[in-house]
Scaffold this active site. Structure first.
Site, PDB file in Angstrom:
ATOM      1  N   ASP A  81      -7.711 -49.316 -28.538  1.00 21.27           N
ATOM      2  CA  ASP A  81      -8.634 -48.649 -29.466  1.00 21.27           C
ATOM      3  C   ASP A  81     -10.068 -48.770 -28.938  1.00 21.27           C
ATOM      4  O   ASP A  81     -10.414 -49.767 -28.288  1.00 21.27           O
ATOM      5  CB  ASP A  81      -8.493 -49.320 -30.849  1.00 21.27           C
ATOM      6  CG  ASP A  81      -9.109 -48.492 -31.960  1.00 21.27           C
ATOM      7  OD1 ASP A  81      -9.191 -47.256 -31.824  1.00 21.27           O
ATOM      8  OD2 ASP A  81      -9.510 -49.093 -32.983  1.00 21.27           O
ATOM      9  N   GLY A 179     -15.003 -49.406 -41.992  1.00 24.53           N
ATOM     10  CA  GLY A 179     -15.340 -50.413 -42.991  1.00 24.53           C
ATOM     11  C   GLY A 179     -15.307 -49.829 -44.388  1.00 24.53           C
ATOM     12  O   GLY A 179     -14.810 -48.716 -44.593  1.00 24.53           O
ATOM     13  N   HIS A 206     -10.034 -42.078 -38.187  1.00 20.28           N
ATOM     14  CA  HIS A 206     -10.521 -43.453 -38.128  1.00 20.28           C
ATOM     15  C   HIS A 206     -11.097 -43.800 -39.501  1.00 20.28           C
ATOM     16  O   HIS A 206     -11.481 -42.924 -40.262  1.00 20.28           O
ATOM     17  CB  HIS A 206     -11.612 -43.581 -37.057  1.00 20.28           C
ATOM     18  CG  HIS A 206     -11.066 -43.608 -35.668  1.00 20.28           C
ATOM     19  ND1 HIS A 206     -11.288 -44.648 -34.786  1.00 20.28           N
ATOM     20  CD2 HIS A 206     -10.274 -42.740 -35.001  1.00 20.28           C
ATOM     21  CE1 HIS A 206     -10.677 -44.405 -33.653  1.00 20.28           C
ATOM     22  NE2 HIS A 206     -10.056 -43.247 -33.747  1.00 20.28           N
ATOM     23  N   SER A 209      -9.750 -47.883 -44.048  1.00 22.13           N
ATOM     24  CA  SER A 209     -10.058 -48.830 -45.127  1.00 22.13           C
ATOM     25  C   SER A 209     -10.950 -48.195 -46.195  1.00 22.13           C
ATOM     26  O   SER A 209     -11.938 -47.540 -45.867  1.00 22.13           O
ATOM     27  CB  SER A 209     -10.780 -50.064 -44.565  1.00 22.13           C
ATOM     28  OG  SER A 209      -9.944 -50.737 -43.665  1.00 22.13           O
ATOM     29  N   ASN A 228      -6.204 -45.080 -38.529  1.00 19.56           N
ATOM     30  CA  ASN A 228      -6.566 -46.420 -38.077  1.00 19.56           C
ATOM     31  C   ASN A 228      -7.012 -47.292 -39.259  1.00 19.56           C
ATOM     32  O   ASN A 228      -7.795 -46.843 -40.096  1.00 19.56           O
ATOM     33  CB  ASN A 228      -7.737 -46.346 -37.094  1.00 19.56           C
ATOM     34  CG  ASN A 228      -7.367 -45.687 -35.782  1.00 19.56           C
ATOM     35  OD1 ASN A 228      -6.288 -45.130 -35.642  1.00 19.56           O
ATOM     36  ND2 ASN A 228      -8.270 -45.747 -34.827  1.00 19.56           N
TER      37      ASN A 228
HETATM   38  P1  13P Z   1     -11.498 -49.376 -40.879  1.00 22.18           P
HETATM   39  O1  13P Z   1     -12.077 -50.660 -40.442  1.00 22.18           O
HETATM   40  O2  13P Z   1     -12.387 -48.618 -41.815  1.00 22.18           O
HETATM   41  O3  13P Z   1     -10.121 -49.510 -41.439  1.00 22.18           O
HETATM   42  O4  13P Z   1     -11.381 -48.436 -39.595  1.00 22.18           O
HETATM   43  C1  13P Z   1     -10.633 -48.874 -38.488  1.00 22.18           C
HETATM   44  C2  13P Z   1     -10.750 -47.948 -37.344  1.00 22.18           C
HETATM   45  O5  13P Z   1     -10.992 -46.765 -37.497  1.00 22.18           O
HETATM   46  C3  13P Z   1     -10.547 -48.532 -36.006  1.00 22.18           C
HETATM   47  O6  13P Z   1     -10.637 -47.601 -35.001  1.00 22.18           O
END
Ligand code: 13P
Length: 278
Positions: A81, A179, A206, A209, A228
């Site tokens: 990643d 985040g 991406h 979360s 992700n």
């Molecule tokens: P989050 O931390 O928002 O879950 O995103 C993770 C991400 O996109 C890693 O590439």
């Protein structure tokens, strides 16, 4: 079964669901991701970010993931990643990663195309797939990722980018953040629909979360097949660790690790169910 991100995403695209790509940083994070996915009978992508190369021995780690994957009764892929350095991409290829993300999103489009194209040429010679990004995610709360500009993906640029670089998967910036959201999420699903029309490669979201469930479902309906997730799983683990700090007892580390893994599994389960439509 240890397999490639490409084969997992081709299947997801055909059947119109999304696969979780969990960011991992330890044995427990890998074990949690595979255990949850096995319980729910869903494929999973294990994603190691370049930023964790300082704390994770990449060669030992990839050998470990391969063993866990071979023992699992579900498809498990290993993905690099957010890599910014050519050396990291080559190191991941040598370790058997099936896909790599080259992140040139901070560069102007032409420069991003030039750099991404070079990485695609290298990776494809080794049979490894490449994900790249145009537009750039902003950083919300509790994230461990780089701060991006928050610029959304322009569909015409996306078309040119995919054609000229030959990337296999495209990360589309549609308003999600890395985040947790600090205000109301502003996620542009119609824009995703236009990006979908412009390019014919699997699309990646991406910033899983904190993203509202309905926006996740709309994203999947509009072509997202890899999502992700990092921050929320980390928060679940750290919230558990905090409870230990608040207690007078001094538990054994082996129990702490097992309970921390259970906390991560609980968090991951929600994502796997949502992404797969269970
Ligand atoms: P989050 O931390 O928002 O879950 O995103 C993770 C991400 O996109 C890693 O590439």
């Amino acid at each position: 079964m240890f397999t490639t991100t490409r084969s997992i995403l081709e299947e997801a695209r055909r059947k119109r669901y999304a696969v979780a790509a969990f960011n991992v940083y330890s044995m427990e994070t890998v074990q949690a991701a595979v255990a949850v996915s096995e319980r729910l009978r869903q494929p999973v992508i294990i994603a190691l970010g370049e930023r964790y190369f300082d704390t994770v021995d990449v060669e030992a780690f990839s050998a470990f993931v391969k063993v866990i994957a071979e023992k699992a009764g579900i498809p498990v892929a290993l993905h690099l990643d957010h890599a910014y350095e050519k050396q990291s991409i080559i190191r991941a290829i040598r370790c058997g990663f099936g896909s790599v993300m080259y992140d040139g999103s901070k560069y102007p489009l032409e420069e991003n195309i030039r750099r991404t194209k070079e990485m695609v040429e290298i990776a494809h010679m080794a049979g490894v797939s490449v994900e790249a990004e145009i537009g750039s995610l902003a950083r919300g709360a509790f994230s461990d990722e780089e701060e991006g500009s928050g610029a959304l993906t322009d569909p015409d640029s996306a078309r040119a980018f995919v054609q000229e670089t030959g990337v296999d998967f495209l990360a589309a910036a549609i308003g999600t953040v890395h985040g947790m959201y600090t205000g109301e999420p502003n996620i542009d699903i119609p824009l995703l629909g236009r990006i979908r029309q412009a390019v014919d490669v699997p699309l990646v979201l991406h910033g899983g979360s904190g993203t509202p469930d309905d926006k996740i479902r709309d994203s999947i309906a509009n072509g997202i097949c890899k999502i992700n997730v990092n921050t929320e799983v980390s928060m679940a683990a750290v919230a558990y660790l905090k409870t230990i700090g608040e207690s007078d007892k001094l538990p054994h580390l082996s129990n702490v690790m097992a309970d921390m893994q259970a906390a991560m599994e609980q968090s991951m389960e929600k994502f796997v169910k949502l992404f797969s439509g269970l």
